[in-house]
Motif scaffolding. Structure first.
Motif, PDB file in Angstrom:
ATOM      1  N   UNK A   1      -5.109  12.687  -3.062  1.00 38.96           N
ATOM      2  CA  UNK A   1      -3.837  12.434  -3.725  1.00 38.96           C
ATOM      3  C   UNK A   1      -3.991  11.793  -5.084  1.00 38.96           C
ATOM      4  N   UNK A   2      -2.955  11.930  -5.877  1.00 36.40           N
ATOM      5  CA  UNK A   2      -2.911  11.306  -7.191  1.00 36.40           C
ATOM      6  C   UNK A   2      -2.037  10.065  -7.093  1.00 36.40           C
ATOM      7  N   UNK A   3      -2.498   8.980  -7.662  1.00 39.54           N
ATOM      8  CA  UNK A   3      -1.853   7.699  -7.434  1.00 39.54           C
ATOM      9  C   UNK A   3      -1.129   7.218  -8.691  1.00 39.54           C
ATOM     10  N   UNK A   4      -0.311   8.089  -9.261  1.00 37.51           N
ATOM     11  CA  UNK A   4       0.362   7.748 -10.504  1.00 37.51           C
ATOM     12  C   UNK A   4       1.605   6.900 -10.278  1.00 37.51           C
ATOM     13  N   UNK A   5       2.203   7.013  -9.117  1.00 37.94           N
ATOM     14  CA  UNK A   5       3.498   6.369  -8.945  1.00 37.94           C
ATOM     15  C   UNK A   5       3.381   4.862  -9.064  1.00 37.94           C
ATOM     16  N   UNK A   6       4.201   4.281  -9.922  1.00 40.10           N
ATOM     17  CA  UNK A   6       4.171   2.832 -10.100  1.00 40.10           C
ATOM     18  C   UNK A   6       5.571   2.263 -10.243  1.00 40.10           C
ATOM     19  N   UNK A   7       6.565   3.055  -9.914  1.00 37.73           N
ATOM     20  CA  UNK A   7       7.936   2.606 -10.098  1.00 37.73           C
ATOM     21  C   UNK A   7       8.571   2.127  -8.814  1.00 37.73           C
ATOM     22  N   UNK A   8       8.356   2.833  -7.726  1.00 37.03           N
ATOM     23  CA  UNK A   8       9.062   2.519  -6.485  1.00 37.03           C
ATOM     24  C   UNK A   8       8.148   2.204  -5.322  1.00 37.03           C
ATOM     25  N   UNK A   9       6.903   2.637  -5.372  1.00 37.54           N
ATOM     26  CA  UNK A   9       6.013   2.448  -4.221  1.00 37.54           C
ATOM     27  C   UNK A   9       4.565   2.596  -4.652  1.00 37.54           C
ATOM     28  N   UNK A  10       3.667   1.996  -3.846  1.00 39.31           N
ATOM     29  CA  UNK A  10       2.239   2.073  -4.160  1.00 39.31           C
ATOM     30  C   UNK A  10       1.404   1.778  -2.921  1.00 39.31           C
ATOM     31  N   UNK A  11       0.397   2.583  -2.688  1.00 39.17           N
ATOM     32  CA  UNK A  11      -0.678   2.301  -1.741  1.00 39.17           C
ATOM     33  C   UNK A  11      -0.214   2.165  -0.294  1.00 39.17           C
ATOM     34  N   UNK A  12       0.866   2.885   0.057  1.00 38.17           N
ATOM     35  CA  UNK A  12       1.334   2.832   1.444  1.00 38.17           C
ATOM     36  C   UNK A  12       0.363   3.504   2.409  1.00 38.17           C
ATOM     37  N   UNK A  13      -0.460   4.435   1.917  1.00 39.15           N
ATOM     38  CA  UNK A  13      -1.462   5.036   2.799  1.00 39.15           C
ATOM     39  C   UNK A  13      -2.523   4.015   3.185  1.00 39.15           C
ATOM     40  N   UNK A  14      -2.781   3.057   2.322  1.00 38.86           N
ATOM     41  CA  UNK A  14      -3.731   1.998   2.644  1.00 38.86           C
ATOM     42  C   UNK A  14      -3.140   1.010   3.648  1.00 38.86           C
ATOM     43  N   UNK A  15      -1.866   0.684   3.494  1.00 40.88           N
ATOM     44  CA  UNK A  15      -1.266  -0.355   4.331  1.00 40.88           C
ATOM     45  C   UNK A  15      -0.617   0.169   5.607  1.00 40.88           C
ATOM     46  N   UNK A  16      -0.304   1.492   5.663  1.00 42.77           N
ATOM     47  CA  UNK A  16       0.473   1.984   6.795  1.00 42.77           C
ATOM     48  C   UNK A  16      -0.132   3.169   7.536  1.00 42.77           C
ATOM     49  N   UNK A  17      -1.173   3.773   7.010  1.00 42.24           N
ATOM     50  CA  UNK A  17      -1.749   4.922   7.696  1.00 42.24           C
ATOM     51  C   UNK A  17      -2.255   4.527   9.080  1.00 42.24           C
ATOM     52  N   UNK A  18      -1.708   5.166  10.092  1.00 43.78           N
ATOM     53  CA  UNK A  18      -2.199   5.036  11.466  1.00 43.78           C
ATOM     54  C   UNK A  18      -2.083   3.628  12.046  1.00 43.78           C
ATOM     55  N   UNK A  19      -1.221   2.780  11.469  1.00 43.21           N
ATOM     56  CA  UNK A  19      -1.120   1.413  12.003  1.00 43.21           C
ATOM     57  C   UNK A  19      -0.300   1.361  13.278  1.00 43.21           C
ATOM     58  N   UNK A  20       0.457   2.410  13.576  1.00 47.62           N
ATOM     59  CA  UNK A  20       1.197   2.458  14.833  1.00 47.62           C
ATOM     60  C   UNK A  20       2.262   1.395  14.928  1.00 47.62           C
ATOM     61  N   UNK A  21       2.345   0.752  16.081  1.00 45.81           N
ATOM     62  CA  UNK A  21       3.438  -0.159  16.365  1.00 45.81           C
ATOM     63  C   UNK A  21       3.257  -1.576  15.887  1.00 45.81           C
ATOM     64  N   UNK A  22       2.202  -1.891  15.136  1.00 43.01           N
ATOM     65  CA  UNK A  22       2.026  -3.276  14.670  1.00 43.01           C
ATOM     66  C   UNK A  22       2.995  -3.576  13.549  1.00 43.01           C
TER      67      UNK A  22
END
Length: 548
Positions: free
Chosen positions: A527-548
């Motif tokens: 992926x390209x990580x250009x977005x800096x206005x509304x969201x950032x790095x959710x794949x790092x913080x939320x990928x596969x975290x499940x119910x935590x």
């Protein structure tokens, strides 16, 4: 003017007869529902410590203590209708919600009763119901009451007579911190995966650290008066502030995930630079039209880093600086987003404003701001994503003539499940709108406010994700003639917010979303990580975290 509305309590009371009449008028004549919920104040999201747990029956190895050990990978199990587990809070406390993670929650429903006691002898019922099929924590709210003992009695499930729960959490009135988009348990999960060298986390963190905004040499560029016009003309502090908000959040993540406090110190310098310098965002005149949107974007990203720095041990952010930052949120950003925008504006504006208000409400513990953000989120979502049950044409803002709907939907006159009000504008702005939806819902979830569980929310988001992911996966700009006149614009895969929605809907609820799964798999790796206005790095913080 109607009073501020609160929707985060299950206890509904009528504020006054005039208010009831006013709501009835708006519902009948302005096509706008008005909900009377007036139990205002903090959400019931402050965790109560539990001293011990005992059960009437235990399966070998699956003992009562497992239900309060903080892990959803262990469980209490006991066979037999009416088996119960009792939690001792150590002393009498005011409680208002019990949240339960049910074992095998997606495959069966449990009938249960929650009761409370002050002496462990006489118990009174606080809640009775059935669990929904979900792996997520399910909060059960009731009127605040004093209790030392909390008992869960399970009357079997739809498969057998076993009673099993992974975890039980008790809450009192108050906010959960950190609780803006990212929670402490989620960060702990990601840290554990990083320590194991797991993907996609290891590669994503490496990419994040290589970004110039993560450099300790990054210097903030605050202004005292910001002025933001359409298409960044004028651009006085606008791009600089969003760049700095991104840098602050990225460096906060590096600190939170690696423990290097130098990144926390630099993130704090960025936040302090803006909070001690910015006095207002100019909103007067034709050259300041983007002021509310700019305030919303900053309320989305600046608050993320601030919440983690304030409520994670060891950052070193002092109270005077925190108070100054809070003042900027309350006095500079909040007034510009509090009333929303013209309802005829494209929906990404108000969805960003809604999330900003939710974030600011949590950080400053301003329940009114939180309520206002939730109300705006609920109002705008049905106007942004179409479902067939909306009718032949989409739900529309109050007072909008039927004849204006096609123009409002970017000249689109064929409406299908999952279509967005901005699909035919471009996929970049459409993703900004989706970000406000899923990020606002995630923050609300951290505060035990289940926006995801409200009517049609899940269906709208699943439909919207799957519809648009199909086109992003093929990257086709030339499409069927009925859709956007045969041409799609800005098919950019630059927004990781997809992972928040996918984690909740698929990871917690078990909803099949094959098109979205294909999209986020590619986003996490290429992926390209250009977005800096509304969201950032959710794949790092939320990928596969499940119910935590």
């Amino acid at each position: 003017k109607l009073p501020a509305l609160s929707l985060h309590s299950l206890v509904v009371k009528m504020r006054s007869l005039p208010t009831l009449i006013a709501c009835a008028f708006f519902f009948l004549f302005a096509f706008q529902a008005c909900v009377l919920v007036v139990v205002q104040g903090a959400p019931c999201a402050k965790k109560v410590s539990v001293s011990s747990a005992v059960a009437s029956v235990e399966q070998v190895g699956n003992v009562a203590a497992n239900a309060i050990d903080g892990s959803v990978t262990t469980r209490w199990s006991g066979e037999g209708v009416g088996a119960h587990i009792t939690l001792d809070l150590g002393s009498a406390k005011s409680i208002c919600t019990v949240s339960i993670s049910w074992y095998q929650g997606t495959s069966r429903s449990n009938g249960f009763v929650i009761s409370t006691s002050t002496d462990n002898v006489a118990f009174s019922q606080a809640y009775k119901g059935n669990s929904t099929q979900s792996l997520d924590y399910q909060p059960y709210a009731f009127s605040a009451r004093s209790a030392r003992y909390v008992r869960l009695t399970v009357n079997g499930n739809t498969v057998n007579n076993w009673n099993s729960v992974n975890e039980i959490v008790v809450f009192t009135s108050g906010f959960r911190h950190p609780g803006v988009v990212v929670s402490a348990p989620q960060l702990a999960f990601v840290k554990s995966r990083l320590q194991a060298g797991a993907e996609p986390y290891t590669s994503l963190l490496s990419t994040l650290r290589a970004d110039s905004r993560s450099s300790l040499n990054h210097k903030p560029a605050p202004v005292s008066v910001m002025k933001c016009g359409s298409y960044s003309n004028p651009n006085i502090g606008c791009s600089a502030s969003t760049t700095d908000a991104s840098a602050a959040y990225m460096q906060t993540l590096v600190w939170a995930l690696t423990g290097d406090v130098n990144y926390a110190k630099n993130a704090i310098k960025i936040l302090n630079a803006w909070s001690y310098n910015l006095t207002r965002i100019d909103s007067v005149g034709p050259n300041a039209t983007n002021a509310p949107l700019q305030a919303a974007w900053l309320g989305q990203l600046f608050v993320r880093s601030a919440e983690l720095l304030r409520h994670t041990s060891g950052s070193g952010w002092v109270s005077a600086d925190i108070n100054k930052f809070s003042s900027m949120l309350s006095n500079v950003f909040l007034p510009l987003v509090y009333k929303g925008s013209n309802t005829y504006t494209n929906g990404n504006w108000e969805l960003s404003m809604a999330e900003a208000m939710i974030n600011i409400g949590v950080f400053t513990e301003n329940s009114t701001a939180l309520d206002q953000g939730l109300a705006l989120w609920r109002r705008r979502l049905p106007w942004y994503v179409y479902l067939p049950q909306d009718g032949a044409i989409p739900a529309r803002p109050t007072g909008m003539p039927v004849g204006s709907v096609v123009d409002f939907w970017q000249k689109q006159n064929v409406f299908v499940r999952g279509l967005s009000q901005e699909t035919c504008r471009d996929f970049a702005h459409m993703q900004y709108g989706f970000a406000g939806i899923v990020q606002g819902a995630e923050t609300a979830r951290h505060q035990n406010i289940q926006l995801w569980a409200e009517p049609q929310v899940q269906e709208r988001v699943v439909s919207a994700f799957e519809f648009h992911a199909a086109y992003l996966n093929t990257a086709r700009t030339t499409v069927e003639p009925w859709l956007c006149n045969g041409t799609l614009n800005s098919l950019k895969e630059d927004n990781m917010m997809w992972d928040i929605g996918y984690n909740h809907l698929n990871g917690r609820l078990g909803v099949s979303m094959p098109r979205t799964a294909e999209l986020i798999t590619r986003l996490r790796t290429n992926g390209r990580f250009y977005n800096r206005l509304t969201s950032m790095w959710e794949s790092l913080t939320h990928a596969l975290v499940g119910g935590v």
